[in-house]
Every structure is written in structure tokens, then in C-alpha cells.
Enzyme design. Sequence first.
Site, PDB file in Angstrom:
ATOM      1  N   LYS A   1       0.706  -1.162  -0.071  1.00  0.00           N
ATOM      2  CA  LYS A   1      -0.091  -0.092   0.128  1.00  0.00           C
ATOM      3  C   LYS A   1       0.796   1.205  -0.095  1.00  0.00           C
ATOM      4  CE  LYS A   1      -1.908   3.172   1.897  1.00  0.00           C
ATOM      5  NZ  LYS A   1      -1.706   4.525   1.573  1.00  0.00           N
TER       6      LYS A   1
ATOM      7  N   GLU B   1       9.606   1.875  10.401  1.00  0.00           N
ATOM      8  CA  GLU B   1      10.851   2.535  10.163  1.00  0.00           C
ATOM      9  C   GLU B   1      10.105   4.135  10.028  1.00  0.00           C
ATOM     10  OE1 GLU B   1      12.949   4.979   8.828  1.00  0.00           O
ATOM     11  OE2 GLU B   1      13.421   4.110   6.736  1.00  0.00           O
TER      12      GLU B   1
ATOM     13  N   CYS C   1      13.965  10.382   6.212  1.00  0.00           N
ATOM     14  CA  CYS C   1      13.768   9.906   7.497  1.00  0.00           C
ATOM     15  C   CYS C   1      15.114  10.164   8.332  1.00  0.00           C
ATOM     16  CB  CYS C   1      13.392   8.608   7.592  1.00  0.00           C
ATOM     17  SG  CYS C   1      12.631   7.706   6.505  1.00  0.00           S
TER      18      CYS C   1
ATOM     19  N   GLU D   1      10.617  16.469  14.278  1.00  0.00           N
ATOM     20  CA  GLU D   1      11.027  16.207  12.739  1.00  0.00           C
ATOM     21  C   GLU D   1      10.430  17.008  11.988  1.00  0.00           C
ATOM     22  OE1 GLU D   1       9.692  12.637  10.881  1.00  0.00           O
ATOM     23  OE2 GLU D   1      11.470  12.150  10.169  1.00  0.00           O
TER      24      GLU D   1
HETATM   25  N1  LIG Z   1       9.970   9.457   8.602  1.00  0.00           N
HETATM   26  C1  LIG Z   1       9.616   8.947   7.387  1.00  0.00           C
HETATM   27  O1  LIG Z   1       9.992   8.085   6.759  1.00  0.00           O
HETATM   28  C2  LIG Z   1       8.520   9.940   7.165  1.00  0.00           C
HETATM   29  C3  LIG Z   1       7.974  10.828   7.815  1.00  0.00           C
HETATM   30  N2  LIG Z   1       6.839  11.472   7.517  1.00  0.00           N
HETATM   31  C4  LIG Z   1       6.375  12.563   8.450  1.00  0.00           C
HETATM   32  O2  LIG Z   1       5.082  12.195   8.760  1.00  0.00           O
HETATM   33  C5  LIG Z   1       4.183  13.484   8.251  1.00  0.00           C
HETATM   34  C6  LIG Z   1       2.811  12.823   7.530  1.00  0.00           C
HETATM   35  O3  LIG Z   1       3.212  12.305   6.242  1.00  0.00           O
HETATM   36  P1  LIG Z   1       2.153  11.227   5.835  1.00  0.00           P
HETATM   37  O4  LIG Z   1       2.523  10.930   4.408  1.00  0.00           O
HETATM   38  O5  LIG Z   1       0.725  11.418   6.213  1.00  0.00           O
HETATM   39  O6  LIG Z   1       2.723  10.017   6.600  1.00  0.00           O
HETATM   40  P2  LIG Z   1       1.941   8.759   7.170  1.00  0.00           P
HETATM   41  O7  LIG Z   1       2.772   8.139   8.402  1.00  0.00           O
HETATM   42  O8  LIG Z   1       0.743   9.318   7.839  1.00  0.00           O
HETATM   43  O9  LIG Z   1       1.710   7.816   5.966  1.00  0.00           O
HETATM   44  C7  LIG Z   1       2.562   6.774   5.754  1.00  0.00           C
HETATM   45  C8  LIG Z   1       1.688   5.761   4.887  1.00  0.00           C
HETATM   46  O10 LIG Z   1       0.955   5.201   6.124  1.00  0.00           O
HETATM   47  C9  LIG Z   1      -0.472   5.025   5.428  1.00  0.00           C
HETATM   48  N3  LIG Z   1      -1.292   5.141   6.690  1.00  0.00           N
HETATM   49  C10 LIG Z   1      -1.784   6.464   6.998  1.00  0.00           C
HETATM   50  N4  LIG Z   1      -2.704   6.291   8.305  1.00  0.00           N
HETATM   51  C11 LIG Z   1      -2.637   4.721   8.430  1.00  0.00           C
HETATM   52  C12 LIG Z   1      -3.210   3.948   9.247  1.00  0.00           C
HETATM   53  N5  LIG Z   1      -4.196   4.558  10.159  1.00  0.00           N
HETATM   54  N6  LIG Z   1      -3.098   2.765   9.060  1.00  0.00           N
HETATM   55  C13 LIG Z   1      -2.316   2.265   8.120  1.00  0.00           C
HETATM   56  N7  LIG Z   1      -1.745   2.801   7.181  1.00  0.00           N
HETATM   57  C14 LIG Z   1      -1.905   4.342   7.597  1.00  0.00           C
HETATM   58  C15 LIG Z   1      -0.626   6.194   4.330  1.00  0.00           C
HETATM   59  O11 LIG Z   1      -1.448   6.111   3.643  1.00  0.00           O
HETATM   60  C16 LIG Z   1       0.989   6.204   4.017  1.00  0.00           C
HETATM   61  O12 LIG Z   1       0.856   5.075   2.941  1.00  0.00           O
HETATM   62  C17 LIG Z   1       4.986  14.273   7.202  1.00  0.00           C
HETATM   63  O13 LIG Z   1       4.847  15.595   7.453  1.00  0.00           O
HETATM   64  C18 LIG Z   1       6.536  13.688   7.854  1.00  0.00           C
HETATM   65  O14 LIG Z   1       6.930  14.904   8.921  1.00  0.00           O
HETATM   66  C19 LIG Z   1       6.196  11.154   6.246  1.00  0.00           C
HETATM   67  C20 LIG Z   1       6.608  10.136   5.372  1.00  0.00           C
HETATM   68  C21 LIG Z   1       8.005   9.605   5.756  1.00  0.00           C
HETATM   69  C1  LIG Z   2      18.618   6.457   0.720  1.00  0.00           C
HETATM   70  N1  LIG Z   2      18.301   7.653   1.623  1.00  0.00           N
HETATM   71  C2  LIG Z   2      19.362   7.615   2.829  1.00  0.00           C
HETATM   72  C3  LIG Z   2      18.705   8.904   0.986  1.00  0.00           C
HETATM   73  C4  LIG Z   2      16.883   7.873   1.989  1.00  0.00           C
HETATM   74  C5  LIG Z   2      16.441   6.689   2.779  1.00  0.00           C
HETATM   75  C6  LIG Z   2      15.088   6.756   3.119  1.00  0.00           C
HETATM   76  C7  LIG Z   2      14.855   7.559   4.146  1.00  0.00           C
HETATM   77  O1  LIG Z   2      15.650   7.622   5.206  1.00  0.00           O
HETATM   78  O2  LIG Z   2      13.934   8.485   4.034  1.00  0.00           O
END
Ligand SMILES: NC(=O)C1=CN([C@@H]2O[C@H](COP(=O)(O)OP(=O)(O)OC[C@H]3O[C@@H](n4cnc5c(N)ncnc54)[C@H](O)[C@@H]3O)[C@@H](O)[C@H]2O)C=CC1
Ligand SMILES: C[N+](C)(C)CCCC(=O)O
Length: 393
Positions: free
Chosen positions: A75, A150, A184, A283
Site C-alpha cells: 500500500k 521505520e 527520515c 522532525e
Molecule cells: N520518517 C519518515 O519516513 C516519514 C515521515 N513522514 C512525516 O509524517 C508526516 C505525515 O506524512 P504522511 O504521508 O501523512 O505520513 P503517514 O505516516 O501518515 O503515511 C505513511 C503511510 O501510512 C499510511 N497510513 C496513514 N494512516 C494509516 C493508518 N491509520 N493505518 C495504516 N496506514 C496508514 C499512509 O496512507 C501512507 O501510505 C510528514 O509531514 C512527515 O513529517 C512522512 C513520510 C515519511
Molecule cells: C537513501 N536515503 C538515505 C537517501 C533515504 C532513505 C530513506 C529515508 O531515510 O527517508
Amino acid sequence: MDDVVACFEYYADLAEALDGKQRSPISLPMENFKSYVLKEPIGVAGLITAWNYPLLMATWKVAPSLAAGCTAVLKPSELASLTCLELGAICIEVGLPPGVLNIITGLGPEAGAPLSSHPHVDKVAFTGSTETGKRIMTAAAQMVKPVSLELGGKSPLIVFDDVDIDKAVEWAIFGIFLNAGQVCSATSRLLLHEKIAKQFLDRLVAWAKNIKISDPLEKGCRLGSVISEGQYEKIKKFISTARSEGATILYGGARPQHLRRGFFIEPTIITDVSTSMQIWREEVFGPVLCVKEFRTESEAVELANDTHYGLGGAVISNDQERCERISKALHSGIVWINCSQPTLVQAPWGGNKRSGFGRELGEWGLENYLTVKQVTKYCSDEQWGWYQPPSKL
Ligand SMILES: NC(=O)C1=CN([C@@H]2O[C@H](COP(=O)(O)OP(=O)(O)OC[C@H]3O[C@@H](n4cnc5c(N)ncnc54)[C@H](O)[C@@H]3O)[C@@H](O)[C@H]2O)C=CC1
Ligand SMILES: C[N+](C)(C)CCCC(=O)O
């Protein structure tokens, strides 16, 4: 794309090697038993991913789950699903049997949540925000379903006073402005030794000014727009809160003047930060770096570990013993020495504390999708002899 290809190739090799690792014997202190281990696919893997590296994050899960022999339901993020759908098309083209990799698109609560709570999904692997990670873990707990998470980070980069300034500045820039900071593991907290702080910041600003900000399809682009209006507004709010809490916006903080449209934010460097400020603790997931100075190694470590997160950490110094000491002292799953962000498919990837648990990539990434079964055989001809045998008469 190169990383995506490398990841599939790596796990294809591990899939073949897995057959050779089956039935590995367990050494036992007695002769009447023999035990060995089978590594079996965990079952149906639910894979939920974020938008920041949409195809790569999916690949980090799809490749090892299929290599382990699982079937998978992916997903992707609703904000960036297309490359994953393209992956599905490629799987059909190369003859992956129907049902092995399934891709569903949709919003988190509608498509992601049912996947994490579904009784026929045996494991959930997730990349995304800490808040969603908690929800997924709660849903999975109802079925006692294993999860790997993660999540976010607020990773530190420590720079000592014995470095080549320009080399270190480039890593600092790469560590936070790569992918517009939507990473991240971004090293979003810079810790500078006070002896070089002023000189370092001057060079940092000079390098930041030189970053080409443009449509990412333009040649030489090094900073594109952020993903969405929501993210754009969120980042701007972080910057204005930092300012109102008393921090200094040393550079950036606004829309680049030459770009009237699109969600572009200048590379932003924030100083005069205290450890209670939001910009130090939370973050941002945008091109925003906050900076603090330190005097001693122990102060640097204390500041670096002053976070609920524990994904990455980095140290730049010419003193290799110091780098080793700091690698041990950092509370994180990844430590970079004299760099920030290079990611190797062979090495484990994942965090501690609120950055999640479980490791992707390397052989650890494959273990995520395997379950361990012991097979124990009684090989003596003797009666077991625990009970009194009944009379044969
Ligand atoms: N550390 C990381 O890798 C990431 C951090 N973020 C942070 O999170 C904030 C929100 O971004 P989003 O894209 O909304 O992240 P999110 O964590 O809400 O979404 C990531 C995934 O989880 C799914 N998801 C959302 N709610 C869910 C639930 N209740 N159960 C199962 N799956 C669910 C989403 O559809 C998406 O595929 C961003 O502003 C950013 O700060 C966002 C993306 C990656
Ligand atoms: C590959 N890298 C380190 C640039 C991104 C990996 C995914 C993430 O940490 O958001």
C-alpha cells in the site's frame, strides 16, 4: 533507480543462498537428539510506505519479502503511488505469478488500516510517521502480528574542530538538503565545535546559496519543491515557530525569489537554538537545519542523544579513535563517520527509540519476512523411559 535495481539484484542472490542455509544443524550436548532449523516465509506481508522515496521504500520491502517466499500486499502513499503501480506492471511483464505481489492504492485509514488489522495478513512492515506507526502497531497487536517500523528521526551530525571545513560542509548540506530534507535519516541537527563554528557557518551559508533550486526535471537541480501544500505549510510553520521562540534564521526561511509557483522553500539554517525549542525536538521533514555549538566531546554526545528519536547519527573528525568512541555512544541504529546519508543495500537500516524497530536491508531485511522453525528428532533406539511400562501380560 540505481538503488532500486541494486536492491532487487541483492535479494535475488539472497533468495538463492537461502536454500543452502536450510536445515542448518544446532549443536546439542547429547546424542539421542538431532535438531536443525528451517527458515520459512512468514506468510502474507502487508507493506505500507511513505511518499518521500516512493519506489525505493517499496523496494526495500517488496524485494526481501518475495525473496523470503512471502506473498505481499503493498500500500504505497496516496501522495505518490504511480511508480509502485509501474512496478506492478513490470512484475506482470516478467511473469511473476498472479497474487504474489498485490498493490492497493488509497488513503491511510481506508486502505492502510484494514491491511494492518486484517487477520490474513501475517506481518506488517511500515515506513512513515511515528504517529501512524503507533496506530499500525496498535492495530497489529490485536492479532499479535509482528511489525517492523521505520519511523521518523531528528538525527545529529557532530563536527569537530580538526576537519577540512569545505569537505565537512558539503556533507552537512547533503545530510539535510538532499530530497529537500524529506528523508527520515536527514541529519537535521548540526553540532559544531565552538572553535570552528563561525568559520563553518560562513562556508555553510556560501554553499547553501550556491544550491541550484529549480524544477527537479531541470539539469543540475539540487533542491526541488516539497511534496504538497500541506507539507509546505507545515515547514513554514516550523520556521515561524522557531523565529517566535527566539531562534535566528541565519539563512533561507522563505520562498526562493526566482520561483513564484510551486512548493519551494529555500535551504534554511537556524541558529541560537535551545534544546527546549520545537525546531530542536521535532522532525520537520523539510530543508531546515538547526545548529548548536559544543565545547567537549561529552557535551556533543549528550546533545546528540537529546532526542526521542534514534535513527541516524553522524560524526566528522580526523581523529578516528574519537569517531569510534562516538559511534558507540550514539543511541541510533545507523552511524555515519565522515559522511552523512550514504546507504548500502548490504548494511542494516533502521532505528531505536521512537524511530521504530526492526532492520531493513542486508540479511536482516530478509529475516523480517522469515520465521524460524526448529525440527527436533529423537534418534535413539531406546525406549524413552519416563513412565513405568505397563505389564505385557
Ligand atoms: N520518517 C519518515 O519516513 C516519514 C515521515 N513522514 C512525516 O509524517 C508526516 C505525515 O506524512 P504522511 O504521508 O501523512 O505520513 P503517514 O505516516 O501518515 O503515511 C505513511 C503511510 O501510512 C499510511 N497510513 C496513514 N494512516 C494509516 C493508518 N491509520 N493505518 C495504516 N496506514 C496508514 C499512509 O496512507 C501512507 O501510505 C510528514 O509531514 C512527515 O513529517 C512522512 C513520510 C515519511
Ligand atoms: C537513501 N536515503 C538515505 C537517501 C533515504 C532513505 C530513506 C529515508 O531515510 O527517508
